[in-house]
Design a protein around this motif. Structure first.
Motif, PDB file in Angstrom:
ATOM      1  N   SER A 189       0.827  -1.204   0.000  1.00 20.87           N
ATOM      2  CA  SER A 189       0.000   0.000   0.000  1.00 20.87           C
ATOM      3  C   SER A 189       0.862   1.256   0.000  1.00 20.87           C
ATOM      4  N   ILE A 190       1.948   1.231   0.765  1.00 20.31           N
ATOM      5  CA  ILE A 190       2.845   2.392   0.796  1.00 20.31           C
ATOM      6  C   ILE A 190       3.458   2.613  -0.579  1.00 20.31           C
ATOM      7  N   ALA A 191       3.895   1.532  -1.235  1.00 18.22           N
ATOM      8  CA  ALA A 191       4.497   1.662  -2.569  1.00 18.22           C
ATOM      9  C   ALA A 191       3.504   2.193  -3.587  1.00 18.22           C
ATOM     10  N   ASP A 192       2.256   1.752  -3.482  1.00 14.45           N
ATOM     11  CA  ASP A 192       1.254   2.130  -4.491  1.00 14.45           C
ATOM     12  C   ASP A 192       0.583   3.466  -4.195  1.00 14.45           C
ATOM     13  N   HIS A 193       0.569   3.881  -2.927  1.00 10.99           N
ATOM     14  CA  HIS A 193      -0.280   5.020  -2.549  1.00 10.99           C
ATOM     15  C   HIS A 193       0.415   6.006  -1.615  1.00 10.99           C
ATOM     16  N   LEU A 194       1.740   6.081  -1.617  1.00  8.74           N
ATOM     17  CA  LEU A 194       2.423   6.924  -0.635  1.00  8.74           C
ATOM     18  C   LEU A 194       1.911   8.359  -0.664  1.00  8.74           C
ATOM     19  N   ASP A 195       1.798   8.952  -1.834  1.00  7.12           N
ATOM     20  CA  ASP A 195       1.357  10.347  -1.906  1.00  7.12           C
ATOM     21  C   ASP A 195      -0.048  10.513  -1.345  1.00  7.12           C
ATOM     22  N   ALA A 196      -0.944   9.583  -1.648  1.00  5.67           N
ATOM     23  CA  ALA A 196      -2.310   9.668  -1.127  1.00  5.67           C
ATOM     24  C   ALA A 196      -2.328   9.458   0.385  1.00  5.67           C
ATOM     25  N   ILE A 197      -1.480   8.570   0.879  1.00  3.61           N
ATOM     26  CA  ILE A 197      -1.419   8.326   2.323  1.00  3.61           C
ATOM     27  C   ILE A 197      -0.990   9.587   3.059  1.00  3.61           C
ATOM     28  N   THR A 198       0.083  10.220   2.617  1.00  2.00           N
ATOM     29  CA  THR A 198       0.590  11.383   3.351  1.00  2.00           C
ATOM     30  C   THR A 198      -0.278  12.615   3.148  1.00  2.00           C
ATOM     31  N   ALA A 199      -1.102  12.616   2.096  1.00  2.00           N
ATOM     32  CA  ALA A 199      -2.010  13.742   1.848  1.00  2.00           C
ATOM     33  C   ALA A 199      -3.361  13.567   2.533  1.00  2.00           C
ATOM     34  N   SER A 200      -3.545  12.480   3.265  1.00  2.00           N
ATOM     35  CA  SER A 200      -4.867  12.157   3.791  1.00  2.00           C
ATOM     36  C   SER A 200      -5.226  12.907   5.063  1.00  2.00           C
ATOM     37  N   ALA A 201      -4.312  13.690   5.619  1.00  2.00           N
ATOM     38  CA  ALA A 201      -4.585  14.466   6.836  1.00  2.00           C
ATOM     39  C   ALA A 201      -3.628  15.652   6.898  1.00  2.00           C
TER      40      ALA A 201
END
Length: 413
Positions: A189-201
């Motif tokens: 999930s981190i590899a596929d979605h890092l930007d979305a993860i860190t932008a989520s809050a």
């Protein structure tokens, strides 16, 4: 002998610790001292605050919190801890944009070492500095404001330019924050979605031991009017208060489970009312450009088997770019890779060169207040304004009063 740092891994070699009660007294001390270094709350893990001369604490200077609503600024005494500032700001309707994990560190010390906090759009603590007053080597006062020619070189100074007496910080209207924790963010999930993860809050931190499972926890600090996702990239919302270390009590962590609270009581990981004891730990941190983030994570994962026996936990978080010459986030948005080590001093010291080797291809910049092993060539490549800073320091402190062996190794010839 002036004691040890907070972690207890260092005994300082200074001849005395002086605590002037006024700026005039501070000026006299600095003018008379052949060698001197400012000492904050002792939260650095290397010898950046040490000296063969006198250490100087500004904690006894008159406390100052002067808010200018029209300018959206607050001027504070340099030895003030963030925890002593935040509630007074909040009562007046104001806030700082960002805070570090611990609110117990001093304002000037945190700024001088480039200490940060978290958030895709949040700069480091130093990025909020609008002005500084400091005592330079000859005992005179120097004031520098944003926009002045030397400003970008003066803020993150590693204590090499003088002893800061007061700092002016940008402020924003006060705001409420909620904190939600999710468990089990896979490496996939981190590899596929890092930007979305860190932008989520507003601010996101992920905690890992570099094992195969990925990040065991993700802490999302959101403005209170934002509803967090029910499903977080396959991770489940926590149903109880957690500590970054799975087996530790969460008694002193800031409130989670979505309960709204003041910015100052949610942005740090640990509560203001919690007084840290001398920590049986070491810390290392590298900031890498966001465009190298996944490659840098993979490089550290490859070291997992040698890291894990000596690690409490690692934290991954993001910081926005700033203009400050010696800031680890100078000129580029960054991912911070933080290591909280067990007090295995020989073993950690031995593995630091391998960690530096692993992150050097990705322009990794070490946090100046943590333990790391690098060389002058790498630091010069990682910090492109380091020569300009050297020239500024040599102009303001031609005899090297504020230098020591640590900063000489990093910066000076």
């Amino acid at each position: 002998m002036t004691g040890t740092n907070w972690a207890g891994n260092l005994t300082y070699g200074a001849s005395a610790l002086l605590e002037p009660a006024s700026v005039d007294e501070l000026c006299e001390i600095v003018a008379a001292a052949p060698r001197a270094r400012a000492l904050g709350t002792r939260h650095s893990f290397n010898r950046i605050a040490d000296t063969t001369g006198v250490q100087i604490s500004t904690a006894a200077l008159p406390a100052l919190v002067e808010i200018d609503p029209a300018a959206r600024e607050v001027t504070v005494s340099s030895g003030l801890r963030y925890g002593e500032l935040v509630e007074e700001l909040d009562r007046a309707g104001w806030a700082l944009h960002n805070l570090a994990s611990l609110p117990h560190i001093s304002v000037a010390g945190a700024i001088a070492t480039g200490t940060h906090g978290s958030g895709d759009h949040n700069g480091s603590l130093a990025s909020s500095v609008a002005g500084l007053e400091l005592v330079t080597a000859d005992g005179s006062l120097l004031t520098v404001r944003r926009g002045d020619p030397d400003f970008a070189g003066t803020v993150v100074s590693l204590g090499c330019l003088g002893v800061v007496t007061q700092v002016t910080l940008d402020i924003v209207p006060t705001f409420q924050v909620r904190q939600d924790v999710y468990q089990g963010v896979s490496w996939e999930s981190i590899a596929d979605h890092l930007d979305a993860i860190t932008a989520s809050a507003y601010s996101v931190s992920m905690f890992t031991d570099w094992g195969d499972a990925g990040a065991g926890q993700a802490w999302l600090k959101s403005r209170a009017d934002v509803t967090p996702p029910a499903d977080f990239f396959g991770a489940a919302p926590a149903t109880r208060q957690l500590h970054p270390l799975p087996d530790e009590s969460a008694e002193f962590t800031t409130q989670q489970l979505g309960a709204p609270g003041a910015w100052w009581d949610r942005l740090p990981h640990f509560r203001l009312g919690f007084t840290p004891s001398n920590g049986e730990e070491l810390q290392t941190e590298y900031l890498v450009p966001r465009f190298h983030a996944l490659a840098a994570i993979d490089a550290v994962r490859s070291l997992g088997p040698v890291i894990r026996p000596h690690l409490f936990v690692s934290e991954l978080r993001t910081i926005a770019a700033d203009e400050l010459w010696l800031s680890p986030s100078h000129d580029v948005d960054c991912l911070a890779i933080h290591f909280t080590w067990r007090m295995h001093v020989p073993e950690v010291t031995a593995l630091l060169p391998a960690l530096d080797d692993a992150l050097a291809p990705f322009a990794g910049r070490p946090h100046w207040g943590k333990v790391f092993e690098s060389d002058r060539e790498r630091l010069t490549a990682a910090y492109p304004r380091i020569a300009d800073f050297r020239a500024l320091a040599e102009r303001l402190d031609p005899n090297g009063k504020f230098r020591n062996g640590q900063v000489d190794d990093w910066i000076f010839d």
